[in-house]
Design a protein around this motif. Sequence first.
Motif, PDB file in Angstrom:
ATOM      1  N   SER A   9       1.323  -0.889   0.055  1.00  0.00           N
ATOM      2  CA  SER A   9       0.294  -0.050  -0.029  1.00  0.00           C
ATOM      3  C   SER A   9       1.001   1.070   0.071  1.00  0.00           C
ATOM      4  O   SER A   9       1.966   1.267   0.944  1.00  0.00           O
ATOM      5  N   LEU A  10       0.287   2.587  -0.650  1.00  0.00           N
ATOM      6  CA  LEU A  10       0.943   3.802  -0.836  1.00  0.00           C
ATOM      7  C   LEU A  10       1.078   4.136   0.382  1.00  0.00           C
ATOM      8  O   LEU A  10       2.287   4.637   1.513  1.00  0.00           O
ATOM      9  N   ALA A  11       0.712   4.361   1.792  1.00  0.00           N
ATOM     10  CA  ALA A  11       0.816   4.663   2.436  1.00  0.00           C
ATOM     11  C   ALA A  11       1.028   4.015   3.628  1.00  0.00           C
ATOM     12  O   ALA A  11       2.801   4.412   3.867  1.00  0.00           O
ATOM     13  N   GLU A  12       1.710   2.725   3.388  1.00  0.00           N
ATOM     14  CA  GLU A  12       3.488   1.602   4.596  1.00  0.00           C
ATOM     15  C   GLU A  12       3.924   2.103   3.447  1.00  0.00           C
ATOM     16  O   GLU A  12       5.364   2.211   4.553  1.00  0.00           O
ATOM     17  N   GLN A  13       5.046   2.134   2.401  1.00  0.00           N
ATOM     18  CA  GLN A  13       5.599   3.078   1.397  1.00  0.00           C
ATOM     19  C   GLN A  13       6.030   4.068   1.903  1.00  0.00           C
ATOM     20  O   GLN A  13       7.380   4.715   2.182  1.00  0.00           O
ATOM     21  N   VAL A  14       4.805   4.711   2.170  1.00  0.00           N
ATOM     22  CA  VAL A  14       4.871   5.816   2.900  1.00  0.00           C
ATOM     23  C   VAL A  14       5.784   6.533   3.818  1.00  0.00           C
ATOM     24  O   VAL A  14       6.968   6.703   4.371  1.00  0.00           O
ATOM     25  N   ALA A  15       5.600   5.658   4.925  1.00  0.00           N
ATOM     26  CA  ALA A  15       6.250   5.465   6.167  1.00  0.00           C
ATOM     27  C   ALA A  15       7.186   5.357   6.384  1.00  0.00           C
ATOM     28  O   ALA A  15       8.053   5.439   6.905  1.00  0.00           O
ATOM     29  N   ASP A  16       7.355   3.751   5.320  1.00  0.00           N
ATOM     30  CA  ASP A  16       9.027   2.480   5.662  1.00  0.00           C
ATOM     31  C   ASP A  16       9.536   3.877   4.885  1.00  0.00           C
ATOM     32  O   ASP A  16      11.087   3.768   5.438  1.00  0.00           O
TER      33      ASP A  16
END
Length: 234
Positions: A9-16
């Motif tokens: 998910s894009l949100a997970e990628q942003v967080a990572d």
Amino acid sequence: MPRLMPNVSLAEQVADQLRRRIADGEFPVGTLLPTEHELTRELGVSRNSVREGLRSLVHAGLLGARAGYGTFVVATSDLAPALARRLEHDRADDVAEVRLLLEREGARLAASRATPEQRGRLGEALAARAAATDGASYAAADIAFHRLLMEASGNALLAELYRGAGGNEQSLMRLNAPGVDLAAYAGELPEIDAAHAEIVAAVQARDPDAAAAAAERMAVLAHAFAGNVGHDDH
């Protein structure tokens, strides 16, 4: 330009990605992150994804958010927030013992590893403690002193563990409030202050054993002070 990966998910990628950049030192503790709009443009994702990613890092304890101010870094990894949550349920004496070990070994390492700039900043932090005129400024100066000492250890993991263990903030809870008169603690603080001065002298002299001994003495005194102020009538 950083690239995001498919199938996550894009949100997970942003967080990572933000987690990695924080760990790499791009955003030190206390630093404001770019705005949601700036991150949206930089990463090429929706503002919703950025917002969700930031929210997950706030929940994890890496970031803080304040209306009208922005989103800022409060920890450099998940370790300190996770440790802080764990310590909420541990015995006070166990927590104090862990803090003592970290203080002692951090001071020992600082005496061996501190750079000339760090030794100078530590001396300035000691002077700021001595110049404090009320409880809140004294507490702020003391917190800064201990963080500098851990930084001077040259061991980022030890410094992170120290922050996760709450640092020296527990012993300052009664002082760290508006209007606290330091004169009310004139019988207790001078000995603690003297131990801080001994730490700085040992670090300046590059004497690891003396630094460790002074830090252990300081930690024991601070723990006793914390217990006393929790039961006194000041």
